[in-house]
Design a protein around this motif. Sequence first.
Motif, short mmCIF file in Angstrom:
data_model
loop_
_atom_site.label_atom_id
_atom_site.label_comp_id
_atom_site.label_asym_id
_atom_site.label_seq_id
_atom_site.Cartn_x
_atom_site.Cartn_y
_atom_site.Cartn_z
N LYS A 10 48.98 14.14 -26.24
CA LYS A 10 49.72 13.64 -27.41
C LYS A 10 51.21 13.56 -27.11
CE LYS A 10 46.64 15.07 -31.18
NZ LYS A 10 46.48 16.00 -32.33
N SER A 11 51.72 14.59 -26.44
CA SER A 11 53.14 14.60 -26.10
C SER A 11 53.48 13.46 -25.16
CB SER A 11 53.50 15.94 -25.45
OG SER A 11 54.85 15.95 -25.03
N ARG A 12 52.62 13.18 -24.18
CA ARG A 12 52.86 12.07 -23.26
C ARG A 12 52.78 10.72 -23.98
NH1 ARG A 12 48.43 13.09 -18.99
NH2 ARG A 12 49.10 10.97 -18.30
N LEU A 13 51.81 10.57 -24.91
CA LEU A 13 51.68 9.32 -25.68
C LEU A 13 52.94 9.04 -26.50
CD1 LEU A 13 47.97 9.44 -26.87
CD2 LEU A 13 49.02 7.59 -25.56
N GLN A 14 53.49 10.10 -27.09
CA GLN A 14 54.68 9.93 -27.91
C GLN A 14 55.89 9.48 -27.08
OE1 GLN A 14 55.16 13.66 -29.92
NE2 GLN A 14 53.47 13.30 -31.36
N ARG A 15 55.88 9.83 -25.79
CA ARG A 15 57.00 9.46 -24.93
C ARG A 15 56.75 8.14 -24.19
NH1 ARG A 15 56.04 14.77 -23.40
NH2 ARG A 15 55.45 14.08 -21.29
N THR A 16 55.57 7.52 -24.42
CA THR A 16 55.22 6.28 -23.70
C THR A 16 55.40 5.06 -24.62
OG1 THR A 16 53.63 7.45 -22.33
CG2 THR A 16 53.42 5.05 -22.42
N ASN A 17 56.06 4.03 -24.11
CA ASN A 17 56.27 2.78 -24.87
C ASN A 17 55.05 1.88 -24.66
OD1 ASN A 17 57.02 0.23 -25.87
ND2 ASN A 17 59.20 0.64 -25.40
N PRO A 18 54.24 1.59 -25.73
CA PRO A 18 53.03 0.79 -25.55
C PRO A 18 53.32 -0.67 -25.19
CG PRO A 18 53.43 1.19 -27.88
CD PRO A 18 54.42 2.00 -27.12
N VAL A 19 54.55 -1.11 -25.37
CA VAL A 19 54.89 -2.51 -25.05
C VAL A 19 55.20 -2.65 -23.56
CG1 VAL A 19 56.52 -4.41 -25.49
CG2 VAL A 19 55.75 -2.93 -27.38
N THR A 20 56.05 -1.72 -23.03
CA THR A 20 56.44 -1.82 -21.63
C THR A 20 55.40 -1.23 -20.69
OG1 THR A 20 57.63 0.28 -21.82
CG2 THR A 20 58.89 -1.75 -22.23
N ASP A 21 54.53 -0.35 -21.20
CA ASP A 21 53.49 0.27 -20.34
C ASP A 21 52.17 0.25 -21.09
OD1 ASP A 21 52.11 1.60 -18.39
OD2 ASP A 21 53.11 3.54 -18.68
N GLU A 22 51.71 -0.97 -21.38
CA GLU A 22 50.49 -1.13 -22.18
C GLU A 22 49.28 -0.52 -21.48
OE1 GLU A 22 47.83 -4.64 -24.35
OE2 GLU A 22 49.65 -5.16 -23.20
N ALA A 23 49.12 -0.74 -20.18
CA ALA A 23 47.95 -0.25 -19.44
C ALA A 23 47.92 1.28 -19.44
CB ALA A 23 47.96 -0.77 -18.01
N TYR A 66 49.42 3.30 -21.55
CA TYR A 66 49.21 3.78 -22.91
C TYR A 66 47.74 3.70 -23.29
CZ TYR A 66 50.03 4.49 -27.90
OH TYR A 66 50.02 4.98 -29.19
N ASP A 67 47.08 2.59 -22.96
CA ASP A 67 45.67 2.41 -23.30
C ASP A 67 44.80 3.43 -22.56
OD1 ASP A 67 46.33 0.38 -24.99
OD2 ASP A 67 45.80 -1.24 -23.57
N ALA A 68 45.13 3.70 -21.30
CA ALA A 68 44.35 4.68 -20.51
C ALA A 68 44.45 6.07 -21.14
CB ALA A 68 44.84 4.69 -19.07
N MET A 69 45.65 6.44 -21.54
CA MET A 69 45.82 7.75 -22.17
C MET A 69 45.13 7.82 -23.52
SD MET A 69 49.70 9.04 -21.28
CE MET A 69 50.54 7.48 -21.57
N PHE A 70 45.11 6.71 -24.26
CA PHE A 70 44.44 6.70 -25.55
C PHE A 70 42.93 6.86 -25.37
CE2 PHE A 70 42.73 4.87 -29.46
CZ PHE A 70 43.52 5.48 -30.41
N ASP A 71 42.38 6.17 -24.36
CA ASP A 71 40.94 6.32 -24.07
C ASP A 71 40.63 7.77 -23.67
OD1 ASP A 71 40.52 3.67 -24.63
OD2 ASP A 71 40.60 3.02 -22.52
N GLU A 72 41.50 8.36 -22.88
CA GLU A 72 41.30 9.77 -22.46
C GLU A 72 41.36 10.68 -23.67
OE1 GLU A 72 43.17 13.15 -19.43
OE2 GLU A 72 44.08 11.14 -19.53
N MET A 73 42.25 10.37 -24.61
CA MET A 73 42.37 11.16 -25.84
C MET A 73 41.06 11.11 -26.63
SD MET A 73 44.29 12.92 -28.02
CE MET A 73 46.02 12.51 -27.77
N LEU A 74 40.44 9.94 -26.74
CA LEU A 74 39.18 9.83 -27.46
C LEU A 74 38.09 10.65 -26.77
CD1 LEU A 74 39.17 6.01 -28.34
CD2 LEU A 74 39.69 7.94 -29.85
#
Length: 624
Positions: free
Chosen positions: A583-596, A598-606
């Motif tokens: 969660k801390s890494r997701l909050q520090r990641t820009n989903p626009v500039t690093d979409e891939a 961000y999506d990988a971390m979101f899948d890992e979160m699920l």
Amino acid sequence: MAGRINDEDIALVRERARIDEVVGSYVTLRNAGGGSLKGLCPFHDEKTPSFQVTPARGLFYCFGCGEGGDVITFMEKIDNLSFGEAVQALADRTGVQLRIVDDGRPAAPPGQRVRIMEANQVAADFFATQLASPEAIEARRMLDGRGFDRAAAQRFGVGYAPKDGRALHRHLTRAGFRDDELVRAGLIREHGGWDYFQGRVIWPIKDSGRSVLGFGARRLYDDDRLPAKYINTPETPVYKKSHVLYGLDLARQNIGRKLQAVVMEGYTDVMSAHLAGIDTAVAVCGTAFGEDHARLLQRLMGNSDATRGEVVFTFDGDRAGQAAALKVYRLDRSFTTQTYVAVEPGGLDPCDLRMAQGDAAVRELIGCREPLYRYVMARTIDGYDLDRADGRVAAVRAASDMITSIRDSSLVNQYLRDLSHLVGMDPDEVRRIVNGQRRRGPRRPGPEQAPARIVEPGPVMPAPVGLPWPDPRDHRLEVERGTLKLMLQCPTLFDTAWNGVTADDFTHPALRAVFEAIADTGYRPQGWAEQVQAATADPTARQLEVALLVEPLLREDPTERYAAAYTAKLRMLTTMRRIDDLKSRLQRTNPVTDEAGYDAMFDEMLTLETSRQRLAETSIGFLE
């Protein structure tokens, strides 16, 4: 001893040497429930028992100072032995014949302590035999004159050292002992090889396990070159006069059972007391009663309740006896039990009293004991002129420190009344003077008067080297500690992969090291705990394993389901930490500039959240 001791023999020694019996010969143990025993730790000063023995696992552990291990470790620490010496001592005790594996190394001499104990035992047998010789007639007359027949001499192992001067040396040489060993044992003198004891009555001094540590000897002949009436074995690796008590081998169990110790001044006094039925009698050996003796007796009695148990001191009625009583009084804070004094009004010592008036008089002497405080109080005011008002006030002031230092507050009023009676003053006036002295503060004590500091056991102390010690009060580590306790104490409740637990599930480095040793060992039914210890390199982790093996489980009869729930709880906590980090890494990641990314971390979160829910369901039975 060439090579090393056969591993199977070491295992057999561990199996046969019951840790409760071995430890119980040094420490009074009492049932603590759950198959455990408790007593006062022999390795540090304490008033409340924190030393625990678990016979089912063959382990001991002190929750006050952190010392722990198996029966061999206990012998190493309590008698300052090497590993080989401790194994040999236990093998002798249990009748195990040790085999030595030849590994090509040069032969090493037998353990020094073991050889000294062996030489002392052979010497004790020799002295006892010599008591029946024609030359020993004066020794027999002396014993008979003190009221001791042949049976009494045999019961206490009394012997005789020949005047020859080399008789013992020759006997021990024939028995296979070297001169350097006999010098270290204090049996012969370094220069000339003369026997240390010559032409004297001999008393063997034993430890609580009945091993001969040294000897006491009484002068018999006018031409004895040593003027001292009594001499003792010099300080050796096994004989420290401030740590030994004569008669302890006979009195140890009775001291623990009756919660009483009677401290006398001489060997014949102890003999007379035991023959008269006072089977808790011991005596110091060539030195004054000190703090080490006090700690030894307190440990043997093993109780922390000041209302139960007593230590009774017998002193001669002369000035020397009074001085000894004053010195003992300064040690009173070393005891949690009550202390008493027994002094025969006519000045007779227990041995003389028994000869003059019989066994019943000795028993009555101990029965009519008086509190140590009261005895010392009376002697304190003896030096003041109580016929003068200023003398009476000065006497009360002299005794005031004693009144204010009484451990049992319920006795203070009684002692105030006693003091007022002794000096002939009104109790209220005595109380006023004592309270005035208290407000001014006690007189500055000298080195001998400084009371012993009471050290209460605290949390487990960290090991001196190695990884940091985990605080047992840290609630964040409860599940980690509990999981390791289950693994060490009930390994058969887990599958071969330890229910999926990994080293990453442990946040404390010492707890992680314990698990790594468990995982590296792999469960085998024979010697499981010993194998884990052998696989553990870090000293803190090894000591922690002992603590975890001794600590009680939250549940007395854990099942496989319980173990599964416990490990699921541990793994769930690890998953929650990973979720927080993600969660801390997701909050520090820009989903626009690093979409891939961000999506990988979101899948890992699920995925982690799904795993957390599954582990939470499994851990429902965690506290059932």
